[in-house]
Design an enzyme around this catalytic site. Structure first.
Site, short mmCIF file in Angstrom:
data_model
loop_
_atom_site.label_atom_id
_atom_site.label_comp_id
_atom_site.label_asym_id
_atom_site.label_seq_id
_atom_site.Cartn_x
_atom_site.Cartn_y
_atom_site.Cartn_z
N HIS A 64 0.86 -1.19 0.00
CA HIS A 64 0.00 0.00 0.00
C HIS A 64 0.90 1.24 0.00
CE1 HIS A 64 -3.90 -1.86 1.85
NE2 HIS A 64 -3.35 -2.66 0.94
N GLU A 66 0.95 3.87 1.85
CA GLU A 66 1.45 4.25 3.18
C GLU A 66 2.61 3.38 3.63
OE1 GLU A 66 -1.73 3.56 2.26
OE2 GLU A 66 -3.10 4.24 3.81
N CYS A 94 -6.18 1.92 6.03
CA CYS A 94 -6.81 0.65 6.42
C CYS A 94 -6.20 0.18 7.75
CB CYS A 94 -6.58 -0.39 5.32
SG CYS A 94 -4.86 -0.96 5.22
N CYS A 97 -2.32 -0.40 7.49
CA CYS A 97 -1.55 0.84 7.38
C CYS A 97 -1.62 1.65 8.67
CB CYS A 97 -2.01 1.65 6.19
SG CYS A 97 -1.64 0.82 4.62
#
Length: 161
Positions: A64, A66, A94, A97
């Site tokens: 992801h 992040e 999420c 993260c």
């Protein structure tokens, strides 16, 4: 006054500057046929890391925006403790993260569009506000939410057609 409030300028100009940089990363993701989420880490008034989703390209469910930006920032700063950084991300983090943000001791997160299906800051969970954890995160959401949401909506509309 907390760190987040001390950084605010009239009209959130500073937040918009960095969120626009995160949106450029999101656009790069879309061009690579990745879900268009972008992130930048800012320290001392400059971007120290920038990333976008790369799950498809890397065949990695943890890739992801992040997560990649946090890893880059730690390498650039020579420490896993990102205590003087602000993370800007185009989509509400999420649970994975948000957990990484907490573990990296990021003090401030500014995010764009809410994520009603997986958001762990306000939509489904409130991990940053959980007083049982040993670190808390100041956060500001819905910054440039329309622009951040639009790039996601357009991406998924193209996928469905």
């Amino acid at each position: 006054m907390d760190l987040l409030q001390s950084l605010e300028l009239p009209g959130d100009q500073l937040h918009h500057r960095w969120m626009r940089a995160a949106l450029k990363e999101a656009q790069a993701a879309a061009e690579e046929d990745e879900v268009p989420v972008g992130a930048v880490v800012v320290a001392s008034g400059r971007i120290v890391a920038s990333a976008h989703n790369q799950r498809e390209q890397l065949a990695d469910p943890t890739a992801h925006a992040e997560m990649i930006a946090i890893t880059q920032a730690a390498a650039a700063l020579g420490s896993w403790r990102l205590t003087n950084c602000i993370l800007y991300v185009t989509l509400e983090p999420c649970p994975m993260c948000a957990g990484a943000i907490l573990q990296a001791r990021v003090p401030v997160v500014v995010w764009g569009a809410p994520d009603p299906k997986a958001g762990a800051v306000e939509s489904l969970y409130r991990l940053f506000d959980d007083k049982r954890l040993n670190h808390s995160v100041e956060h500001s959401g819905h910054v440039m939410a329309e622009e951040c949401g639009r790039i996601l909506s357009e991406f998924f509309q193209k996928k469905r057609s």
